[in-house]
Each structure stands twice: as C-alpha cells, then as structure tokens.
Design a protein around this motif. Structure first.
Motif, PDB file in Angstrom:
ATOM      1  N   GLN A  17       0.917  -1.451   0.199  1.00 47.59           N
ATOM      2  CA  GLN A  17      -0.182   0.051   0.104  1.00 47.59           C
ATOM      3  C   GLN A  17       0.605   1.209   0.048  1.00 47.59           C
ATOM      4  O   GLN A  17       1.942   1.367   1.056  1.00 47.59           O
ATOM      5  CB  GLN A  17      -0.752   0.205   1.117  1.00 47.59           C
ATOM      6  N   THR A  18       0.479   1.731  -0.441  1.00 54.97           N
ATOM      7  CA  THR A  18       1.357   3.858  -0.875  1.00 54.97           C
ATOM      8  C   THR A  18       1.021   4.745  -1.253  1.00 54.97           C
ATOM      9  O   THR A  18       0.735   5.466  -2.759  1.00 54.97           O
ATOM     10  CB  THR A  18       2.183   3.118  -2.477  1.00 54.97           C
ATOM     11  N   PRO A  19      -0.655   4.723  -0.121  1.00 58.68           N
ATOM     12  CA  PRO A  19      -1.152   6.308   0.109  1.00 58.68           C
ATOM     13  C   PRO A  19      -1.108   7.400  -0.526  1.00 58.68           C
ATOM     14  O   PRO A  19      -1.284   8.218  -1.317  1.00 58.68           O
ATOM     15  CB  PRO A  19      -2.446   6.013   0.866  1.00 58.68           C
ATOM     16  N   SER A  20       0.251   8.141  -0.149  1.00 62.41           N
ATOM     17  CA  SER A  20       0.626   8.620  -0.513  1.00 62.41           C
ATOM     18  C   SER A  20       1.127   9.777  -1.842  1.00 62.41           C
ATOM     19  O   SER A  20       1.068  10.454  -2.785  1.00 62.41           O
ATOM     20  CB  SER A  20       1.399   9.333   0.321  1.00 62.41           C
ATOM     21  N   LEU A  21       1.782   8.327  -2.297  1.00 64.02           N
ATOM     22  CA  LEU A  21       2.355   7.652  -3.440  1.00 64.02           C
ATOM     23  C   LEU A  21       1.393   8.074  -4.547  1.00 64.02           C
ATOM     24  O   LEU A  21       1.502   8.507  -5.222  1.00 64.02           O
ATOM     25  CB  LEU A  21       3.729   7.001  -3.924  1.00 64.02           C
ATOM     26  N   ASN A  22       0.236   7.077  -4.482  1.00 66.07           N
ATOM     27  CA  ASN A  22      -0.701   7.010  -4.940  1.00 66.07           C
ATOM     28  C   ASN A  22      -1.349   8.579  -5.543  1.00 66.07           C
ATOM     29  O   ASN A  22      -1.475   9.228  -5.905  1.00 66.07           O
ATOM     30  CB  ASN A  22      -1.947   6.752  -4.327  1.00 66.07           C
ATOM     31  N   GLN A  23      -1.785   9.503  -3.982  1.00 67.63           N
ATOM     32  CA  GLN A  23      -1.820  10.433  -4.155  1.00 67.63           C
ATOM     33  C   GLN A  23      -1.387  11.992  -4.899  1.00 67.63           C
ATOM     34  O   GLN A  23      -2.100  12.405  -5.372  1.00 67.63           O
ATOM     35  CB  GLN A  23      -2.464  10.830  -2.679  1.00 67.63           C
ATOM     36  N   ARG A  24      -0.080  11.447  -4.820  1.00 69.03           N
ATOM     37  CA  ARG A  24       1.435  12.052  -5.822  1.00 69.03           C
ATOM     38  C   ARG A  24       1.158  12.840  -6.867  1.00 69.03           C
ATOM     39  O   ARG A  24       0.354  13.082  -7.580  1.00 69.03           O
ATOM     40  CB  ARG A  24       2.439  12.016  -4.711  1.00 69.03           C
ATOM     41  N   ILE A  25       0.782  11.283  -7.066  1.00 65.02           N
ATOM     42  CA  ILE A  25       0.783  10.707  -8.756  1.00 65.02           C
ATOM     43  C   ILE A  25      -0.917  11.065  -9.213  1.00 65.02           C
ATOM     44  O   ILE A  25      -0.959  11.561 -10.439  1.00 65.02           O
ATOM     45  CB  ILE A  25       1.105   9.575  -9.335  1.00 65.02           C
ATOM     46  N   ARG A  26      -1.906  10.990  -8.565  1.00 66.66           N
ATOM     47  CA  ARG A  26      -2.938  11.457  -8.757  1.00 66.66           C
ATOM     48  C   ARG A  26      -3.485  12.644  -9.463  1.00 66.66           C
ATOM     49  O   ARG A  26      -4.094  13.524 -10.616  1.00 66.66           O
ATOM     50  CB  ARG A  26      -3.943  11.237  -8.256  1.00 66.66           C
ATOM     51  N   GLU A  27      -2.184  13.894  -7.919  1.00 65.35           N
ATOM     52  CA  GLU A  27      -2.396  15.168  -7.903  1.00 65.35           C
ATOM     53  C   GLU A  27      -2.079  15.856  -9.616  1.00 65.35           C
ATOM     54  O   GLU A  27      -1.785  16.951  -9.985  1.00 65.35           O
ATOM     55  CB  GLU A  27      -2.519  15.847  -7.051  1.00 65.35           C
ATOM     56  N   THR A  28      -1.210  14.615 -10.046  1.00 63.48           N
ATOM     57  CA  THR A  28      -0.230  15.308 -11.124  1.00 63.48           C
ATOM     58  C   THR A  28      -0.602  15.070 -12.285  1.00 63.48           C
ATOM     59  O   THR A  28      -0.149  15.948 -13.095  1.00 63.48           O
ATOM     60  CB  THR A  28       1.747  15.549 -10.703  1.00 63.48           C
ATOM     61  N   ILE A  29      -0.870  14.053 -12.003  1.00 61.48           N
ATOM     62  CA  ILE A  29      -0.631  13.213 -14.073  1.00 61.48           C
ATOM     63  C   ILE A  29      -2.665  12.875 -14.100  1.00 61.48           C
ATOM     64  O   ILE A  29      -2.516  12.122 -13.312  1.00 61.48           O
ATOM     65  CB  ILE A  29       0.357  12.353 -13.989  1.00 61.48           C
ATOM     66  N   ASP A  30      -2.771  12.698 -15.958  1.00 65.24           N
ATOM     67  CA  ASP A  30      -3.746  12.480 -16.031  1.00 65.24           C
ATOM     68  C   ASP A  30      -4.126  11.031 -16.256  1.00 65.24           C
ATOM     69  O   ASP A  30      -2.388  10.501 -16.426  1.00 65.24           O
ATOM     70  CB  ASP A  30      -4.947  12.885 -16.443  1.00 65.24           C
ATOM     71  N   GLU A  31      -4.857  10.438 -16.584  1.00 65.67           N
ATOM     72  CA  GLU A  31      -5.271   8.893 -16.998  1.00 65.67           C
ATOM     73  C   GLU A  31      -4.218   8.497 -18.726  1.00 65.67           C
ATOM     74  O   GLU A  31      -3.137   7.500 -18.361  1.00 65.67           O
ATOM     75  CB  GLU A  31      -6.346   8.211 -17.370  1.00 65.67           C
ATOM     76  N   GLU A  32      -4.186   9.530 -18.667  1.00 64.09           N
ATOM     77  CA  GLU A  32      -3.600   9.749 -20.135  1.00 64.09           C
ATOM     78  C   GLU A  32      -2.005   9.463 -20.015  1.00 64.09           C
ATOM     79  O   GLU A  32      -1.058   9.917 -21.600  1.00 64.09           O
ATOM     80  CB  GLU A  32      -4.134  10.896 -21.568  1.00 64.09           C
ATOM     81  N   GLY A  33      -1.454  10.121 -18.754  1.00 60.96           N
ATOM     82  CA  GLY A  33      -0.706  10.792 -19.103  1.00 60.96           C
ATOM     83  C   GLY A  33       0.154  12.590 -19.144  1.00 60.96           C
ATOM     84  O   GLY A  33       1.423  12.702 -19.159  1.00 60.96           O
ATOM     85  N   ASN A  34      -0.747  13.550 -18.985  1.00 60.53           N
ATOM     86  CA  ASN A  34      -0.636  14.666 -19.109  1.00 60.53           C
ATOM     87  C   ASN A  34      -0.317  15.349 -18.186  1.00 60.53           C
ATOM     88  O   ASN A  34      -1.058  14.844 -17.000  1.00 60.53           O
ATOM     89  CB  ASN A  34      -2.163  15.508 -20.201  1.00 60.53           C
ATOM     90  N   VAL A  35       0.336  15.719 -17.355  1.00 62.91           N
ATOM     91  CA  VAL A  35       0.644  17.311 -16.509  1.00 62.91           C
ATOM     92  C   VAL A  35      -0.589  18.517 -16.096  1.00 62.91           C
ATOM     93  O   VAL A  35      -0.644  18.911 -17.097  1.00 62.91           O
ATOM     94  CB  VAL A  35       2.014  17.470 -16.323  1.00 62.91           C
ATOM     95  N   LEU A  36      -0.891  17.444 -15.036  1.00 66.12           N
ATOM     96  CA  LEU A  36      -2.743  18.772 -15.184  1.00 66.12           C
ATOM     97  C   LEU A  36      -1.818  20.017 -14.630  1.00 66.12           C
ATOM     98  O   LEU A  36      -0.648  20.509 -13.492  1.00 66.12           O
ATOM     99  CB  LEU A  36      -3.146  18.495 -13.623  1.00 66.12           C
ATOM    100  N   ASP A  37      -2.272  20.550 -14.603  1.00 66.54           N
ATOM    101  CA  ASP A  37      -2.696  22.637 -14.186  1.00 66.54           C
ATOM    102  C   ASP A  37      -1.873  22.851 -12.817  1.00 66.54           C
ATOM    103  O   ASP A  37      -1.751  23.576 -13.019  1.00 66.54           O
ATOM    104  CB  ASP A  37      -4.005  22.991 -14.721  1.00 66.54           C
ATOM    105  N   ASP A  38      -2.793  21.594 -12.051  1.00 63.29           N
ATOM    106  CA  ASP A  38      -3.054  21.474 -10.051  1.00 63.29           C
ATOM    107  C   ASP A  38      -1.730  21.424  -9.929  1.00 63.29           C
ATOM    108  O   ASP A  38      -0.967  21.297  -8.769  1.00 63.29           O
ATOM    109  CB  ASP A  38      -3.777  21.986  -9.388  1.00 63.29           C
ATOM    110  N   ALA A  39      -0.686  20.371 -10.992  1.00 61.23           N
ATOM    111  CA  ALA A  39       0.880  20.266 -10.371  1.00 61.23           C
ATOM    112  C   ALA A  39       1.894  20.587  -9.514  1.00 61.23           C
ATOM    113  O   ALA A  39       1.845  20.079  -9.028  1.00 61.23           O
ATOM    114  CB  ALA A  39       1.107  19.647 -11.801  1.00 61.23           C
TER     115      ALA A  39
END
Length: 790
Positions: free
Chosen positions: A128-150
C-alpha cells in the motif's frame, strides 16, 4: 514435460484461448508461459487458485483488473537516475490505483465471510502506497498529461498561455473576417512551427509583412505570421518554453518520489499479473463449462462425460474415459473414422490441462493423475529427410518412449504396430505392451489387430474398449465402450449396401474359425452389455424409488418425533396447570376445615385424620378423572368412528392444512391431496374432519410458521447427493405451506458438489425469490439463506 507432447496435443491452442481472457500484458505472458507440473502439491495449489477465480466470477462477475502495461523497463530506468515521461508515470499510477481497488474489492468479500483457498494470501501481499498514489493522481491524468494544479507556477504559465492564444486568435480573426480576407487562400487560422499563421496568396505576400513559415506544395500559398501578431506570438512562445521547463521539473521531482517504491511497484505488478492470470483461467473454465477435477496420487484417471475442448461444443460427443488402478492398459479397437484418435487426444490434452491448473470439460467427481511424463505416438510422422517409412518413424518414436518411461508415465499410442506385416505387427505390439506393463506405465492404445483383442481379454491389468458403430445408419456414434472389444462390421455393412447374401456367406467361410469365434464372442459381449445397461437402468429406477420412500419415511419419522415432543410438552403444561389448580383448591379446603375446627366446640372438633383423608381424596381426583374418561363409552364410540376411508376429509397436523384421502399407499400411510399438492403421509399425521359445507365465499386459511411443525432450517450435511436434493425439494414445499418468508439450507463446504446442486435446484424453483450465502458468523458459504416470493 516434453515439448513434443505439448505440440502433439495442441496444448498451445488451449493457452491462446486462455490468453484471450487476460487483460494485462503480464497476465497474458504468464498464460503463454504456463507448463504442466509433475508436483502433486503444485497442481493442487494451481487448481485451488483457479477454483478461487471461478468463485469470484460466480459471486461478483470478475476481478477489477483493467488493461495494464509492463512497467519493469520504466523501473529499470529509474534505477539509473532517468526521468520518466508523463505516459510512463501514468502507467505506474494505474498499477498502484488498481492495487488499491483490488485490495478493497477482496476486503469486502472477506467481510461477508466468503472463503478462498489462495486469493486472500495473494491480496495481503499487495503493498500500500497511499501518499504516492495521491501524489501521482494530483499531478498526472490517465493519459499522462501533467495537470494544471501540479504546481502554482504551471497554473500561472498556462493561464498566461490561454490569454496569449486568445489575443493572437482574436487579432488573426479580425484579419480573416475583414477587408484583407481577399488576400487569403482560405479564411482560416493554422499553426506552423508552433506559431499562429494565416494562408496568404503568393502574389500578396508583402501585404501583411511578417514572417513566412511554410508554403504549399504548389507554391501558390504562403503561411505567413503577420507583423501585427509577431510580438504576441513571441510572448506566447516564451510561455510555452517556460511551460516545458516547468513540466520537466515536475516530472523529475515525481520520478524521484517514485524511485524509492520501485520494489513495491514491481511486486504489485507481478501480483496483479498473477491475479489476472487466475481470472483468465477461471473465465476460460466458465466458457467451456468446466469443473475442477480431483487429484489421484495413485494416477487413477476417471474422466466422466469428457469432451475435447477444441471441438465444437454443439456437436462434440462426451465419453467416460478410465485408465489406471485395475486397468493399467486400455486397448481400443474398431473401424477407422470411429473416433479412436480423438479419445487418445482427449485423454492426453485433458491430463495436460489438469496438471497446468486448468479446469476440465467433464462432470463432477472426475479425477486426474499427476504424471511425470506423458508420451504419445499419434499420426503419420514419416520423415522424408531421414528416408524413414511410416513404420520406421513410429518405431523410432516408440524406442524413445520405451527408454524414458517409468511408473509415473502416461503413454498413448495410435495404431500400434501398423505399417508392416499384420502378424509381425501384432506380435510386436503385444511385446511392446508387455514391456510397458513391466515398467508400470499407464497406456491407452488403439489397434485393428484381432490378436490385441484377445490380449486385452486374457492379460491381467488390461481391458478392451471400442468405439460404437451404428450398423443401421452405417455411421459411427463416437461413443467409447469400456469392456467390449471392437469388431468388424464389414459383413453387416456390405449386406445393407446390397451385396448378395451368397457372396457374404462365402466370405464368412473364408475367414478363420478363430476370427469367427472372436467376432461371435464380441457380439455376445455387446448383447450382454446392452442387457446389463437395461438392468442397470431398472436397478437405478428401483434405487431411486427406494430413496424416495426412504426420504418420505425420514420426513414422517421427523414429523412423528416433532409432534410427540410437542404433545408431551403440551400435556406436561396442562398437567402442571391442573395440579396447581387442584393444589390451590385443596389448600383452600384444608384452610376452611382448620378454621371450622377452631370455631367448633370440643365435641364437634374436626379430627386430624379427617384432614389427612381430605387431602388424600383431593390428590386422587385427577386419577379418577382419567379412569372415567377411559371407561366412557361415548368417547370410545367416537374413537371407533375415526377409521380412514378413501375420499375422507382430514387435517394434516404437520402442515396445519386440510386435505382429502386419495388412496392408501401402504399399511400405515395414505396419499393426501392438499390443494394442488399431493403427498404421501403417515396415518399418525392425519386427523379426520367433517366435510366442509358449500361456502358462499372461498376463504384460504394461511397458517403461520408458529403453527407449523416445519423447522426454519434444513441440515443436509452427511446426506447422499440424490437424497439431499430430494429432501430439499420436499422441504421447500413444506416451508411454503408453513408460510415461512425465508429458510436456511445448511449444506456444508466439503468439495462443493452438494452446494452447487443446492444452488442449481434453487435457481429452478419457481417460488424462490432470491438466495445468498449466510453471514460468516452463521456458516458463511456452508449455508444458503433462501427468500420466498410473496
């Protein structure tokens, strides 16, 4: 397991079918690398995993595993300090996200009390890696684009880019919609070299000024960045460069965050691949209607109603295939195109599948062995390059088999000894079978030689078999007959095709007496087999009737003891009430007597022995009442009237329902019609009633569960399969009559055969609304709760 047998039995075709059910790249790779195991423990573990997967499909449809990529190359690049791009990080994020979803999925199953042999052990290993999961989810979308809120900087840059693009487009739109539009090839805005341009006709290139970035293939159109937007495009380009630098910084930072979890990510990826692999095996099992085989450590193979999984399920003929135990060798004889080779391949392929942990297209209680090696010699393997004949090619293969076989080997041989002189070929085939018997290998062989039929009849540990042929239709039925050697049907077929009877008779005289006697022996065996089958069916019918009678008897006995207990309990309660009432009256009388004694004169004193006598008389009161009832002639006459007769109205005490006597079943039981239900019930459960008068209105009396003697729970553990299903059917009818809203069926866990039978019966019952396994504290999947329709 040798590669030759895998190729010969089309094992790879099975793997390709299983592969089609896998979602992830790693799951597909695991399917294609699957090989049979010769370890009993490993085969059992693999079968446990597949069985768990089948249970998941039955309960929840499938595991929540999407299409996943193999991220091992990405992790290797991280190990050397490389920076991952957005798509690569998105793939890693998908694995971590799927790990969380799968873990939650199985935790819900575990909370409901559903048991698995292997899956929970695998699930608990998911990191289980909840902090890393959240970090990736807040930074990258499912297609691999960097989100504006990164990052705040990226959001500011992209806001500036949007405003700049809007300003440039607004300026260019004023050009393509204004008076200058006539200088354009097309009134559109396009992009060249990441800068906004408009298509200008060649002859007007100087009208707008600015920079030429491209031209059409004909040279008639130039893509010009007008002078009026050059400065705006420059600012926009600068923002785009800043955006690229900020994205690179974010990806580098995120890659550094992921690197310490490389081992956990790789481990989760492998576990998800394994779960996907298990799910693919289970889905394939469902697609071919397969069941889990039992494992015989003694290598006794019993495949009931076995079907070849690669043949059309609509036309394939199922067969019982047995080998091992008392029959170390099985010899199949009979005409060509009868299906002998298909039987060989069915046995070999199903054995390979079973040892690979796959479920088989057979019926319950089938079993496989676990062989160290499976050898086969099937088909024409003539080698032109080696200038070998068909016979030589077969013998070369058989020599290799004889060198490698042992008592843990399974051998299948097609047309043993064929391709040479019949007498020599038969003698050689017998000698080879003897050698295989000495080694202790199990062998299934096909042949045309009559000498092998005699061999199978006389040699211990060997049994004949044949493929059935329908002489009336002149076609094979493709059904395997164990215990009966095949015989030639040439004379019968020729006769039906119109050959003159005298020709056939002369042919009969030309064959040797031994062959004639052998054919007659086979014919007698076939007749005996058919008679035995008829007798077997009759015996099965008798056994079924006996089982029904036994079930009825058990029900009657259960009802008797239940009624007896309730009557005794009721009688005890009434007796206690009478005794208490009598004692109260007796004490009152004695109290009155004592009071009279105190108030009386000395001469009128009530003596103590009179008081004792009064108490004794009161105590005997209820005995006198019982004796009086026993001597009552009126009651005796009423009891004599209760003689059961056909057509009499009765009350069925166990169901609390009225019925009519249809006919006498035996000495102490009647067939009773209760509405649409006709049942066999003991006389002890029946009470005569007065026939109902013609009612003005039909009224149905519904008895509550408390008025019925049917228990809300049925325990089928320890019952035979057929008895249990019969008892279940009877019990459901009784529970419906008792107006229960729901009942519990206890079937235990065991092998799962009885549980599956109960499930199938409940699916078919038209009064069952729904059913599900009991909670964990009430038996889990060892019991099923059934809800009836209103």
């Amino acid at each position: 397991m040798n590669e030759k047998i895998l190729q010969m039995m089309d094992y790879q075709k099975i793997l390709h079918e299983v592969k089609s059910f896998a979602a992830s790249i790693l799951g597909k790779e695991k399917v294609m690398s699957l090989k049979p195991s010769s370890s009993v423990e490993e085969v059992q573990r693999w079968q446990d995993e597949t069985d768990d997967g089948v249970k998941v499909i039955r309960l929840r449809g499938s595991m929540p595993i999407p299409q996943l990529e193999n991220v091992q190359p990405h992790l290797k690049r991280l190990a050397i300090g490389a920076v991952l791009n957005g798509a690569e990080i998105a793939q890693i994020g998908k694995i971590l996200r799927t790990s969380t979803e799968v873990r939650r999925f199985f935790e819900q199953l575990e909370e409901t009390g559903i048991e698995f042999a292997r899956l929970y052990q695998l699930i608990h290993q998911l990191a289980q890696t909840p902090s890393l999961n959240q970090r990736i989810r807040e930074t990258i979308d499912e297609e691999g684009n960097v989100l504006d809120d990164a990052s705040p900087a990226l959001r500011g840059i992209r806001t500036g880019i949007k405003k700049g693009e809007s300003a440039v487009r607004e300026k260019l739109e004023s050009i393509i919609r204004g008076k200058s539009a006539r200088y354009l090839s097309d009134p559109i805005i396009t992009i060249r070299n990441d800068r906004y341009v408009v298509p200008v006709k060649q002859e007007y290139r100087g009208h707008f000024g600015g920079v030429v970035h491209d031209q059409s293939s004909s040279g008639q159109t130039l893509f010009i960045e007008p002078r009026s937007v050059v400065e705006q495009n420059n600012r926009l380009r600068q923002l785009q460069i800043e955006e690229r630098h900020e994205i690179d910084r974010i990806l580098a930072e995120l890659s550094n965050d992921i690197a310490p979890f490389s081992n956990e990510i790789a481990h989760n990826m492998q576990l998800l691949g394994t779960l996907d692999f298990i799910g693919a095996k289970a889905a394939y099992a469902k697609s071919i209607q397969a069941v889990r085989p039992e494992i015989s450590e003694a290598n006794d193979v019993k495949l009931y109603q076995a079907r070849h999984p690669l043949l059309d399920p609509a036309t394939v003929v199922s067969n019982d295939i047995f080998i091992g135990g008392e029959h170390q060798a099985v010899i199949i004889t009979g005409p060509n195109t009868g299906g002998k080779t298909v039987i060989l391949k069915t046995l070999g392929l199903l054995q390979l599948m079973g040892q690979s942990g796959l479920q088989l297209p057979v019926v319950e209680e089938s079993q496989i062995g676990v062989f160290k090696e499976i050898f086969a010699d099937i088909g024409d393997e003539q080698s032109i390059e080696q200038s070998l004949s068909t016979f030589s090619s077969h013998m070369t293969n058989i020599v290799s088999i004889l060198d490698k076989m042992d008592d843990k080997s399974l051998i299948v041989l097609d047309e043993l000894g064929a391709g040479t002189d019949p007498q020599e070929g038969a003698a050689l085939a017998i000698s080879i079978l003897d050698q295989i018997g000495i080694a202790g290998s199990s062998v299934l062989v096909t042949s045309h030689y009559p000498e092998l039929k005699v061999y199978g009849y006389e040699r211990p540990g060997t049994i004949n078999a044949s493929m059935e042929f329908d002489v009336d239709t002149l076609s094979p039925t493709y059904r395997l007959q164990i215990g009966v050697p095949g015989r030639s049907n040439a004379f019968e077929i020729s006769k039906r095709l119109g050959i003159a009877p005298e020709i056939i008779e002369r042919a009969r005289q030309l064959i040797s007496g031994e062959t004639q006697n052998l054919n007659e022996m086979i014919a007698d065996l076939e007749n005996s087999r058919k008679m035995t089958e008829m007798e077997y069916q009759e015996v099965r019918e008798d056994v079924r009737e006996a089982q029904d009678l036994l079930a009825d008897l058990k029900t009657a006995v259960q009802q008797f003891w239940s009624e007896r207990e309730e009557l005794i309990k009721s009688a005890e309660q009434k007796a206690n009430q009478i005794v208490e009432s009598s004692q109260e009256k007796a004490e009152q009388i004695i109290t009155d007597l004592r009071r009279m004694q105190l108030q009386a004169t000395t001469s009128d004193t009530v003596k103590e022995h009179q008081l004792i006598q009064a108490r004794s008389d009161l105590a005997k009161l209820h005995h006198q009442e019982e004796e009086a009832l026993a001597k009552n002639k009126v009651l005796r006459k009423e009891k004599e009237k209760n003689v059961f007769k056909k057509g009499m109205d009765v009350k069925v005490e166990s169901f609390g329902q009225k019925g009519v006597l249809v006919e006498k079943a035996d000495k102490h039981a009647w067939i009773v019609q209760m509405g649409m239900l006709k049942m066999k019930l003991p006389e002890s459960d029946l009470t005569p009633t007065e026939p109902e008068k013609e009612p003005k209105r039909k009224v149905t009396t519904v008895h509550s569960a408390s008025q019925s003697h049917v228990r809300p729970q049925l325990d089928l553990r320890g019952e035979r399969y057929e008895n249990a299903l019969a008892e279940l059917d009877h019990y459901l009818d009784a529970a419906l009559l008792a107006n229960y809203p729901q009942v519990t069926i206890v079937h235990g866990k065991g092998t799962g055969a009885l549980r599956k039978g109960v499930t199938e019966a409940l699916k078919k019952h038209r009064s069952v609304k729904s059913f599900h396994y009991a909670p964990a504290n009430q038996g889990g999947n060892g019991a099923t709760i059934v809800e009836f329709k209103n």
